[in-house]
Design a protein around this motif. Structure first.
Motif, PDB file in Angstrom:
ATOM      1  N   LYS A   4       2.439  -3.648 -16.620  1.00 44.06           N
ATOM      2  CA  LYS A   4       2.933  -4.012 -17.949  1.00 44.06           C
ATOM      3  C   LYS A   4       4.070  -3.079 -18.371  1.00 44.06           C
ATOM      4  N   LYS A   5       3.897  -1.794 -18.102  1.00 48.72           N
ATOM      5  CA  LYS A   5       4.943  -0.815 -18.438  1.00 48.72           C
ATOM      6  C   LYS A   5       6.219  -1.112 -17.643  1.00 48.72           C
ATOM      7  N   LEU A   6       6.042  -1.415 -16.370  1.00 50.73           N
ATOM      8  CA  LEU A   6       7.201  -1.681 -15.515  1.00 50.73           C
ATOM      9  C   LEU A   6       7.963  -2.922 -15.978  1.00 50.73           C
ATOM     10  N   SER A   7       7.238  -3.875 -16.522  1.00 45.47           N
ATOM     11  CA  SER A   7       7.886  -5.073 -17.065  1.00 45.47           C
ATOM     12  C   SER A   7       8.790  -4.703 -18.236  1.00 45.47           C
ATOM     13  N   SER A   8       8.301  -3.788 -19.082  1.00 47.24           N
ATOM     14  CA  SER A   8       9.112  -3.321 -20.215  1.00 47.24           C
ATOM     15  C   SER A   8      10.305  -2.499 -19.731  1.00 47.24           C
ATOM     16  N   VAL A   9      10.075  -1.682 -18.697  1.00 48.35           N
ATOM     17  CA  VAL A   9      11.165  -0.886 -18.126  1.00 48.35           C
ATOM     18  C   VAL A   9      12.265  -1.807 -17.604  1.00 48.35           C
ATOM     19  N   ASN A  10      11.847  -2.869 -16.945  1.00 44.15           N
ATOM     20  CA  ASN A  10      12.810  -3.825 -16.401  1.00 44.15           C
ATOM     21  C   ASN A  10      13.662  -4.449 -17.518  1.00 44.15           C
ATOM     22  N   THR A  11      13.006  -4.781 -18.629  1.00 42.17           N
ATOM     23  CA  THR A  11      13.715  -5.373 -19.773  1.00 42.17           C
ATOM     24  C   THR A  11      14.745  -4.407 -20.351  1.00 42.17           C
ATOM     25  N   TYR A  12      14.332  -3.166 -20.572  1.00 40.23           N
ATOM     26  CA  TYR A  12      15.235  -2.167 -21.157  1.00 40.23           C
ATOM     27  C   TYR A  12      16.362  -1.792 -20.188  1.00 40.23           C
ATOM     28  N   SER A  13      16.045  -1.730 -18.908  1.00 42.76           N
ATOM     29  CA  SER A  13      17.078  -1.355 -17.937  1.00 42.76           C
ATOM     30  C   SER A  13      18.130  -2.457 -17.806  1.00 42.76           C
ATOM     31  N   LEU A  14      17.692  -3.712 -17.837  1.00 45.05           N
ATOM     32  CA  LEU A  14      18.644  -4.824 -17.786  1.00 45.05           C
ATOM     33  C   LEU A  14      19.518  -4.859 -19.046  1.00 45.05           C
ATOM     34  N   ASP A  15      18.900  -4.540 -20.179  1.00 45.88           N
ATOM     35  CA  ASP A  15      19.652  -4.476 -21.432  1.00 45.88           C
ATOM     36  C   ASP A  15      20.691  -3.363 -21.361  1.00 45.88           C
ATOM     37  N   SER A  16      20.304  -2.231 -20.789  1.00 45.25           N
ATOM     38  CA  SER A  16      21.233  -1.106 -20.634  1.00 45.25           C
ATOM     39  C   SER A  16      22.372  -1.485 -19.705  1.00 45.25           C
ATOM     40  N   MET A  17      22.047  -2.213 -18.655  1.00 46.55           N
ATOM     41  CA  MET A  17      23.064  -2.635 -17.699  1.00 46.55           C
ATOM     42  C   MET A  17      24.088  -3.558 -18.366  1.00 46.55           C
ATOM     43  N   ASP A  18      23.594  -4.485 -19.171  1.00 48.18           N
ATOM     44  CA  ASP A  18      24.497  -5.404 -19.888  1.00 48.18           C
ATOM     45  C   ASP A  18      25.420  -4.645 -20.833  1.00 48.18           C
ATOM     46  N   LYS A  19      24.845  -3.702 -21.556  1.00 52.73           N
ATOM     47  CA  LYS A  19      25.646  -2.910 -22.502  1.00 52.73           C
ATOM     48  C   LYS A  19      26.702  -2.091 -21.758  1.00 52.73           C
TER      49      LYS A  19
END
Length: 209
Positions: free
Chosen positions: A168-183
């Motif tokens: 579950k934590k890794l799923s959240s990490v994936n979301t935040y990391s993809l958001d960071s990548m887009d930014k």
């Protein structure tokens, strides 16, 4: 008639004494092995990784123990454990296959979590490196920091064996990391935009003038 009855009673009374020298059938050790196997299966997480197969195993397990119990209730000199022993051995064989399956499924899950942790670590590291020279991007750094914190928590949960929480934590990490990548890409793309570069150059020339 009276003498016959006395003889019959005498035989019944003497029967146990006659059988004292007889060998009493020993309960099959497979019964204890089944109890051990049951504990090992539960410890391996069989209910989580192979629930349907475990229910099938428990059906034959309960039936075998029932057969043994019925045989064990008989007068000890009349017990015959051989048919029961074969049934118990069959259950043990099925349990061994189930244990191997459970460990294999669990191993694949652990491997997948480890690969995900490595991938996210690399992604976060790459984003930090590529955006290290960018002065702007407050939201980028905030999102990236959140991803790093969650990843550290996920690794700790993984080490403790709490795989559900780690995933579950890794799923959240994936979301935040993809958001960071887009930014990061949005910011970096502005440096590559010809119109933006021309505008900055005009501003520089105007300042110099």
């Amino acid at each position: 008639m009276f003498d016959i009855m006395h003889k019959y009673i005498a035989i019944l009374l003497l029967a146990p004494l006659i059988c004292i020298g007889c060998d009493t059938p020993i309960a099959p050790p497979e019964v204890n092995l089944l109890e051990v196997q049951q504990s090992v299966l539960l410890e391996a997480g069989v209910k989580e990784y192979a629930p349907d197969e475990y229910l099938t195993y428990m059906a034959v397990y309960d039936n075998a123990l029932k057969t043994f119990t019925e045989e064990d209730k008989r007068f000890r000199y009349f017990r015959d454990y051989e048919p029961v022993r074969e049934e118990l051995r069959s259950v043990l064989a099925q349990g061994n296959k189930l244990l191997a399956m459970t460990r294999n499924i669990k191993g694949e899950r652990i491997k997948a979590i480890e690969e995900q942790i490595l991938t996210l670590n690399y992604r976060i590291s790459s984003i930090k490196k590529s955006s290290s020279m960018i002065n702007e991007g407050r939201m980028l750094r905030k999102s990236l920091s959140r991803a790093e914190v969650l990843l550290a928590e996920a690794e700790l949960l993984y080490q403790k064996g709490d795989y559900d929480a780690a995933e579950k934590k890794l799923s959240s990490v994936n979301t935040y990391s993809l958001d960071s990548m887009d930014k990061a890409q949005n910011i970096l793309s502005r440096y590559m935009d010809k119109t933006q570069i021309k505008k900055w150059r005009n501003m520089v020339e105007a300042t110099i003038s």
